[in-house]
Every structure is written in C-alpha cells, then in structure tokens.
Design an enzyme around this catalytic site. Structure first.
Site, PDB file in Angstrom:
ATOM      1  N   LYS A  71      67.055 -11.025 -35.225  1.00 43.37           N
ATOM      2  CA  LYS A  71      66.516  -9.735 -35.701  1.00 43.37           C
ATOM      3  C   LYS A  71      65.896  -8.954 -34.541  1.00 43.37           C
ATOM      4  CE  LYS A  71      62.310  -9.467 -37.348  1.00 43.37           C
ATOM      5  NZ  LYS A  71      61.244  -8.518 -37.033  1.00 43.37           N
ATOM      6  N   ASN A  72      65.057  -9.628 -33.757  1.00 46.63           N
ATOM      7  CA  ASN A  72      64.347  -8.896 -32.716  1.00 46.63           C
ATOM      8  C   ASN A  72      65.291  -8.443 -31.596  1.00 46.63           C
ATOM      9  OD1 ASN A  72      61.998  -9.015 -34.129  1.00 46.63           O
ATOM     10  ND2 ASN A  72      61.086 -10.697 -32.958  1.00 46.63           N
ATOM     11  N   ARG A 119      58.290  -1.982 -36.436  1.00 46.31           N
ATOM     12  CA  ARG A 119      57.709  -2.157 -35.109  1.00 46.31           C
ATOM     13  C   ARG A 119      58.754  -1.775 -34.046  1.00 46.31           C
ATOM     14  NH1 ARG A 119      52.965  -1.898 -32.710  1.00 46.31           N
ATOM     15  NH2 ARG A 119      52.877  -3.121 -30.827  1.00 46.31           N
ATOM     16  N   CYS A 128      54.406  -5.665 -39.106  1.00 45.95           N
ATOM     17  CA  CYS A 128      53.472  -6.566 -39.794  1.00 45.95           C
ATOM     18  C   CYS A 128      52.050  -6.349 -39.287  1.00 45.95           C
ATOM     19  CB  CYS A 128      53.845  -8.024 -39.527  1.00 45.95           C
ATOM     20  SG  CYS A 128      55.262  -8.568 -40.452  1.00 45.95           S
ATOM     21  N   ARG A 159      47.718  -3.832 -32.689  1.00 41.93           N
ATOM     22  CA  ARG A 159      49.026  -3.921 -32.026  1.00 41.93           C
ATOM     23  C   ARG A 159      49.204  -2.709 -31.110  1.00 41.93           C
ATOM     24  NH1 ARG A 159      53.659  -6.493 -35.824  1.00 41.93           N
ATOM     25  NH2 ARG A 159      54.492  -7.001 -33.788  1.00 41.93           N
ATOM     26  N   PRO A 160      48.560  -2.744 -29.935  1.00 38.89           N
ATOM     27  CA  PRO A 160      48.582  -1.573 -29.054  1.00 38.89           C
ATOM     28  C   PRO A 160      49.956  -1.367 -28.413  1.00 38.89           C
ATOM     29  CG  PRO A 160      47.518  -3.418 -27.953  1.00 38.89           C
ATOM     30  CD  PRO A 160      47.866  -3.880 -29.337  1.00 38.89           C
ATOM     31  N   ILE A 161      50.191  -0.153 -27.906  1.00 41.95           N
ATOM     32  CA  ILE A 161      51.408   0.088 -27.124  1.00 41.95           C
ATOM     33  C   ILE A 161      51.042   0.681 -25.764  1.00 41.95           C
ATOM     34  CG2 ILE A 161      53.033   0.293 -29.067  1.00 41.95           C
ATOM     35  CD1 ILE A 161      52.826   3.368 -28.643  1.00 41.95           C
ATOM     36  N   ASP A 162      49.799   0.359 -25.320  1.00 43.99           N
ATOM     37  CA  ASP A 162      49.335   0.948 -24.055  1.00 43.99           C
ATOM     38  C   ASP A 162      50.206   0.536 -22.865  1.00 43.99           C
ATOM     39  OD1 ASP A 162      48.049  -1.594 -24.799  1.00 43.99           O
ATOM     40  OD2 ASP A 162      47.137  -1.472 -22.812  1.00 43.99           O
ATOM     41  N   ASP A 204      55.837 -16.466 -33.624  1.00 46.63           N
ATOM     42  CA  ASP A 204      56.541 -16.176 -34.880  1.00 46.63           C
ATOM     43  C   ASP A 204      56.910 -17.448 -35.649  1.00 46.63           C
ATOM     44  OD1 ASP A 204      56.241 -13.531 -34.351  1.00 46.63           O
ATOM     45  OD2 ASP A 204      58.341 -13.098 -33.925  1.00 46.63           O
ATOM     46  N   ARG A 236      62.522  -8.670 -44.840  1.00 44.58           N
ATOM     47  CA  ARG A 236      62.589  -7.822 -43.643  1.00 44.58           C
ATOM     48  C   ARG A 236      63.229  -8.574 -42.480  1.00 44.58           C
ATOM     49  NH1 ARG A 236      57.061  -6.112 -41.758  1.00 44.58           N
ATOM     50  NH2 ARG A 236      58.402  -5.962 -39.952  1.00 44.58           N
TER      51      ARG A 236
END
Ligand code: UD1
Length: 445
Positions: A7-8, A78, A102, A107-110, A326, A418
C-alpha cells in the site's frame, strides 16, 4: 496466502507518476481504499487513470493542466503529500490540501517543507478564518511567520499548502534530514527528480518502498542512486519519458500481519509473493519467541512447533531495518498470548497505543506508560464489542478476536479496509471464523 502489493509503495509510486512526462502501467496494485481514493484524487486533478484490471492501472499524468489538488479527499489520505513533490517537480509550483491519515499523535511535515525550501521553493501554509478568508503563513527555517491575519489564526486548521519556486523549476540541493522520515525522503526524491543538477539526501530513510519508488522513477527515465542507504543521490533529468511498465513490491506489513496469525492461533501459515529479506526484523523476533520459520525464495512458512509455548520478548520500533511501527499493534496482540512479561517501546509515533484499551476490554493485561507498553502475557481473551480506532490498531483487535473465547464484534472496520486487501476473505481462507456485518442494513457477505 498470497500477499498483495505494498500500500505505502503504491501511494508513493502513484504520487511519483504525476511527475512523469508520459504514461505508465503499474502492476500488483493493492485493491485497498487508500489507493483507490488516491487514484480518484489524481483523476480529479486531470490525470488519465484507467483501471485496466483489478491490480493494474494505466496512468497518464500529461493531461494534468493545473498543479492544484484542493479537495476534502486529499485530507483523508496521508500519502496525498506526495503530490507536493510531484507537482512541484513538473510545474515548479502547487497548491495541495493538507494531508490526513491515521491519528498517531502529531504528524508534522516540516521535513518535507525543509526539503522543498532547499530546492528553491517558497512554502506558504494557507489557513481560513471563521469568515472563510484565506490567511497565509510563510514557512521560514521551520518557523511559520504570519503573512496577514490574526496571530491566533494558528489555532485554525490549515486549509492547504502553497509551494512556489520563483524560477519555475526546482534547483538541486544537499539536504540533511534531522529525523529519519519515509515520507520526506520520498517526497524530496520526487521533487528533485527533474532539478537541474545533483541533489543529495542525507540521513534518508531506507524502507523497502523507498527503493521501490527509486526503481520506478529510474524505469521511467530518472537517475537516482543509493536508495536503500542513508545517502541518496538524484541526478535531475529534464524529461522523464515513461511509457514503461512497473510492478510494485509485496506489502511487508500485510505479510507480517498474516505471519503473526500462525503463532497466535497455534497454526501453520505460508505467506507467498513476498520478499523474505524484508521480513527479517519480524522473523528474527518470532524465532526468539520460539516460533518455527522456514524461508523460501518468495515465501515464508510460519508454524507452531509441537508442544511449544510462545515466549515473551522485548520489541522497540525503529525505522527500517528495525522492527516496523506498522506491525507494533499486531505484535502486541500476539505478545498478550505469550508466557511472561513483554515490553514494547514505540519510538516512531508519539501516540500509537490507542488500541490497547480495546485489547484490555477483551481481557489482555497491558499497561501503558508514555511510549512503553508492558504486557503480562498468557491472559485468556474474551469476545467483546470493540472498536477499530485506526488501520493497524483495528487489525490488532481483529486478530485478538480470532483467539478470544466467544464472539467479538469489531466496529468501524472500514479503517482496516484502508490498508488490507480483502482481509475478511483472506482470514477466512486461513480458517478464521470471521464474517462481515453491515450495521443497520443487516448481514452482508
Ligand atoms: C509512513 C507510513 C506509515 C508508517 C511510517 C513509519 C505512508 C503513507 N505511511 O508514514 O504507515 O507508520 O512511514 O514507517 O507511507 N516526522 C517529522 N517531520 C516530518 C515528517 C516526519 O518530525 O516532516 C517524524 C514523525 O513525526 C515521526 C517520524 O518522523 O515521528 C517518522 O515519520 P515518517 O517516516 O515521515 O512517516 P510517514 O511517511 O508519515
């Protein structure tokens, strides 16, 4: 039990496909909600997406005319953050709704943003105030500076991210990631794939799907080396002709989940269509617990040895090649049935033990202290009504239901769908007594 495509990896590859200059065909696509939703998002922004078979898709991104992905669907995923890298790579700018996913704590995206800035883009986060007006903040060295509007607007939910490279294209850079991040590594790799020169990513994540995205992009005409190590070197190519086919790797997390069902139920399960080396962090732990493992070329047999009692162990989640976060909820369910006291330490996500209260309702004895779970094993589980709180946590309680005395009802299983293809059918094919009920509408199969 045949394992589906990752999936990822699929999410990252579909995102990366938006950066191409021609069509591609992707095989071994998992049929799961997140992937189908992401394909819809890509079609919504103008890509031509044809599902030619259930696990095969043809994508032509050249029909995208505007680099804007603004919709509630984007915030349900995500992996939609890969559009930031891909659209900037092709158009030099983009507007993309904030990603979701999830709830595992902050859950930063910096780090993604740090990478885009190093590649020459200005990055603004656009918020909306109560009147629906747009308020922007420029990301500058990790600190968001107000552009206009009220300081307390920081409390508002961000609406979308606007990246714009003043030169119209990405410039190469040397980027050191402060934290090992799968998403940032892939996103920066995609964003830099057409930059005019060589980009280096240091302290890169090494997960199998990072190698898969690099292999995909290289097949389509890119020049990426070092994926799977901590230094990735991307030599930008102005044009990625594509027109090729690519097969996604098997899902390491799905494989690990089914592998654990064997010792959990005292059974014998062979997972096929996998890459055994990807499973080593789990296989080593299962062996430590006394479980039988036999590796084939593309399969692993997991079996319960005669008279064997499952032993407790300690597990710490880490970026690859460490034990995957996971698989943490699923292994906790397994350890609830092992003899002795086990410890599980979650180092990747700040809040990934939500499902434990559901397991404890079923009779497990698990005590959480911050990022540590102490599991007193060997308790008998009793069928209960429990809730799937997130994708992997939902699978952990479903697994507990397989060994609980009596019937377990798991609510909210759509979150499990999902990321697990045909979970009900697969568990049934292994002998699990599991069925699906649609609430309100009665039973459906
Ligand atoms: C991906 C996976 C997710 C998995 C995770 C770790 C997808 C769609 N999701 O998520 O299933 O649990 O890898 O294997 O592929 N971080 C920052 N700043 C950032 C980005 C991340 O501080 O900009 C931190 C996170 O808070 C976390 C750690 O880095 O503590 C790892 O996150 P990351 O590897 O980026 O996870 P995702 O790519 O979001």
């Amino acid at each position: 039990m045949a394992i589906s495509g990752s999936k990822n990896a699929a999410l990252a590859i579909i995102g990366a496909a938006m950066a191409l200059d021609g069509p591609c065909i992707i095989y071994n696509l998992p049929q799961v909600r997140d992937v189908n939703l992401f394909l819809e998002v890509c079609a919504d922004i103008g890509a031509t997406v044809e599902k030619v078979a259930p696990h095969k898709v043809r994508i032509d991104p050249t029909t995208i005319s505007s680099p804007e992905a603004i919709s509630p669907k984007v915030s349900m995923l995500r992996g939609s953050y890969y559009l930031l890298g891909a659209l900037q790579s092709r158009f030099g700018s983009c507007k993309v709704t904030m990603p979701g996913g999830c709830n595992l704590g902050v859950r930063p995206i910096d780090l993604h943003i740090k990478g885009f800035k190093a590649l020459g883009s200005d990055v603004d986060i656009i918020y909306r105030n109560i009147n629906g007006e747009e308020i922007w903040f420029r990301y500058d060295g990790g600190v968001a500076l107000p552009g206009q509007g009220e300081p307390d607007s920081f409390t508002l939910d961000p609406a979308f991210i606007h990246c714009k490279n003043p030169t119209g294209k990405m410039k190469p850079a040397s980027i050191f990631l402060d934290t090992v991040s799968v998403g940032a590594t892939v996103n920066i790799m995609i964003a830099a794939v057409k930059a005019d020169g060589i980009t280096i990513i240091d302290n890169a994540a090494r997960e199998p799907h990072i190698v898969d995205v690099a292999n995909f992009l290289n097949t389509m005409g890119a020049d990426i080396r070092g994926a799977g190590t901590e230094t990735i070197r991307i030599k930008g190519k102005p044009y990625l002709p594509a027109n090729k086919e690519y097969m996604i790797i098997p899902d390491q997390i799905e494989a690990g989940t089914y592998m654990m069902m064997a010792p959990l139920t005292g059974g014998d399960i062979t997972v096929t269509n996998i890459i055994p080396t990807h499973m080593e962090p789990l296989s080593a732990k299962l062996q430590e617990m006394g479980v039988g493992i036999e590796e084939g070329e593309e399969s692993i047999r997991v079996y319960t040895k005669p008279g064997q009692i499952l032993q407790a162990t300690s597990i710490k989640t880490m970026p690859y090649p460490g034990f995957p976060t996971d698989l943490q909820p699923q292994v906790t369910t397994l350890l609830s049935q092992a003899e002795g006291t086990s410890r599980v330490i979650e180092t990747v996500w700040e809040s990934r033990f939500g499902y434990v209260s559901e397991l404890n309702k079923m009779g497990a004895n698990i005590v959480i202290s911050g990022r540590l779970a102490v599991i007193t094993g060997g308790t008998e589980l009793t069928g209960s009504r429990v809730r799937a709180l997130d994708l992997r946590g939902g699978m952990a309680v479903t697994m507990a239901g397989l060994v609980a005395r009596g019937e377990t009802v798991v609510e909210n299983t759509s979150v499990v769908e999902r990321g697990y293809e045909e979970a009900i059918r697969k568990i049934r094919s292994l002998g699990g007594a599991i069925d699906r009920f649609e609430e309100l509408t009665g039973r459906s199969r």
